[in-house]
Design an enzyme around this catalytic site. Structure first.
Site, mmCIF file in Angstrom:
data_model
loop_
_atom_site.group_PDB
_atom_site.id
_atom_site.type_symbol
_atom_site.label_atom_id
_atom_site.label_comp_id
_atom_site.label_asym_id
_atom_site.label_seq_id
_atom_site.Cartn_x
_atom_site.Cartn_y
_atom_site.Cartn_z
ATOM 1 N N LYS A 11 4.527 25.473 -48.274
ATOM 2 C CA LYS A 11 5.220 26.021 -49.390
ATOM 3 C C LYS A 11 7.138 25.845 -48.822
ATOM 4 O O LYS A 11 7.281 25.920 -48.105
ATOM 5 C CB LYS A 11 4.807 26.990 -49.629
ATOM 6 N N TYR A 51 -1.220 25.854 -60.419
ATOM 7 C CA TYR A 51 -1.429 27.061 -60.118
ATOM 8 C C TYR A 51 -2.358 27.830 -61.511
ATOM 9 O O TYR A 51 -2.722 28.684 -61.914
ATOM 10 C CB TYR A 51 -0.665 27.736 -59.530
ATOM 11 N N ASN A 114 4.055 32.536 -48.548
ATOM 12 C CA ASN A 114 3.463 32.719 -47.605
ATOM 13 C C ASN A 114 3.297 31.220 -47.073
ATOM 14 O O ASN A 114 2.720 31.559 -46.377
ATOM 15 C CB ASN A 114 2.532 33.206 -47.794
ATOM 16 N N HIS A 117 -0.448 26.636 -48.092
ATOM 17 C CA HIS A 117 -1.641 26.901 -48.788
ATOM 18 C C HIS A 117 -2.402 26.155 -48.544
ATOM 19 O O HIS A 117 -2.901 25.562 -47.777
ATOM 20 C CB HIS A 117 -1.133 25.929 -50.674
ATOM 21 N N GLU A 128 -7.471 19.880 -55.610
ATOM 22 C CA GLU A 128 -5.339 19.508 -55.475
ATOM 23 C C GLU A 128 -5.272 18.412 -54.586
ATOM 24 O O GLU A 128 -4.786 18.116 -55.135
ATOM 25 C CB GLU A 128 -6.289 20.915 -55.041
HETATM 26 P P1 IDP Z 1 -3.992 32.359 -51.311
HETATM 27 O O1 IDP Z 1 -3.088 31.309 -51.306
HETATM 28 O O2 IDP Z 1 -4.438 33.048 -50.581
HETATM 29 O O3 IDP Z 1 -5.614 31.564 -51.857
HETATM 30 P P2 IDP Z 1 -4.291 33.048 -53.760
HETATM 31 O O4 IDP Z 1 -4.922 34.616 -54.413
HETATM 32 O O5 IDP Z 1 -5.164 31.730 -54.379
HETATM 33 O O6 IDP Z 1 -3.724 33.639 -52.601
HETATM 34 O O7 IDP Z 1 -2.702 33.253 -54.825
HETATM 35 C C1 IDP Z 1 -2.090 32.375 -54.842
HETATM 36 C C2 IDP Z 1 -0.972 32.503 -54.219
HETATM 37 O O8 IDP Z 1 0.263 32.437 -55.371
HETATM 38 C C3 IDP Z 1 -1.080 33.419 -53.067
HETATM 39 O O9 IDP Z 1 -0.137 32.192 -52.448
HETATM 40 C C4 IDP Z 1 0.698 33.435 -52.815
HETATM 41 O O10 IDP Z 1 2.034 32.743 -52.852
HETATM 42 C C5 IDP Z 1 1.039 34.080 -55.160
HETATM 43 N N1 IDP Z 1 0.263 35.756 -54.810
HETATM 44 C C6 IDP Z 1 -0.475 36.181 -54.702
HETATM 45 N N2 IDP Z 1 -1.049 37.020 -55.173
HETATM 46 C C7 IDP Z 1 -0.088 37.081 -55.145
HETATM 47 C C8 IDP Z 1 1.213 38.443 -55.302
HETATM 48 O O11 IDP Z 1 0.045 39.648 -54.997
HETATM 49 N N3 IDP Z 1 2.309 38.915 -55.713
HETATM 50 C C9 IDP Z 1 2.851 37.575 -55.375
HETATM 51 N N4 IDP Z 1 2.298 36.605 -54.849
HETATM 52 C C10 IDP Z 1 1.388 36.324 -55.107
HETATM 53 MG MG MG Z 2 -6.383 30.437 -53.315
#
Ligand code: IDP
Ligand code: MG
Length: 139
Positions: A11, A51, A114, A117, A128
């Site tokens: 990312k 997304y 984070n 992905h 994807e």
């Molecule tokens: P994942 O990437 O671990 O599968 P997902 O729940 O699919 O997590 O969420 C997609 C992306 O959205 C996350 O990787 C992160 O970048 C962002 N995200 C998820 N939850 C939050 C939140 O509570 N606040 C801000 N961004 C979030």
């Molecule tokens: Mg996810």
């Protein structure tokens, strides 16, 4: 559908902070082979499309803005049990909860920024991967 393929993105925060090489190295040392790799930049429209499953979540607009804020690296990875093993390698969504030594524990800045992905199912890995790469039948 093959169960040995997953899809990842490095990312914008991780690319901007110079972690691209270290993350790819960690992925390869964990036993994944790189089947396709692309350094690219998502427009807000494309980030929103990627997304779209999260469109109703409160963090969606910020996530789209963040994911289109700088270059990313997209890759298709192969390994036995790829989806599950890769999710273990990257750690929890929130880096403060990610296990020590995981990619998010080492490189992520926040729950949004984070670092990486990882697909959450074989079906999503295929969708994807196809979002970024054509010619998948050759893998
Ligand atoms: P994942 O990437 O671990 O599968 P997902 O729940 O699919 O997590 O969420 C997609 C992306 O959205 C996350 O990787 C992160 O970048 C962002 N995200 C998820 N939850 C939050 C939140 O509570 N606040 C801000 N961004 C979030
Ligand atoms: Mg996810």
């Amino acid at each position: 559908m093959a169960t040995n393929i997953t899809f990842t993105m490095i990312k914008p925060d991780a690319v901007q902070n110079g972690h691209m090489g270290a993350i790819i190295d960690k992925i390869i040392k964990a036993g994944f082979s790189v089947k396709a790799l692309k350094y690219t930049w998502l427009t807000p429209d494309r980030a929103g499309q990627f997304y779209s499953v999260h469109a109703e979540r409160p963090f969606y607009n910020d996530l789209v803005k963040y994911m289109s804020s700088g270059p990313i690296v997209a890759a298709i990875l192969e390994k036995t049990n790829a989806v599950e093993d890769f999710r273990k390698l990257i750690g929890a969504t929130d880096p403060s909860k990610a296990e020590p030594g995981t990619i998010r524990n080492l490189f992520a800045k926040s729950i949004e920024a984070n670092a990486v992905h990882g697909s959450d199912s074989d079906e999503n890995a295929a969708v994807e991967g196809a979002f970024f790469f054509s010619g998948l039948e050759r893998f």
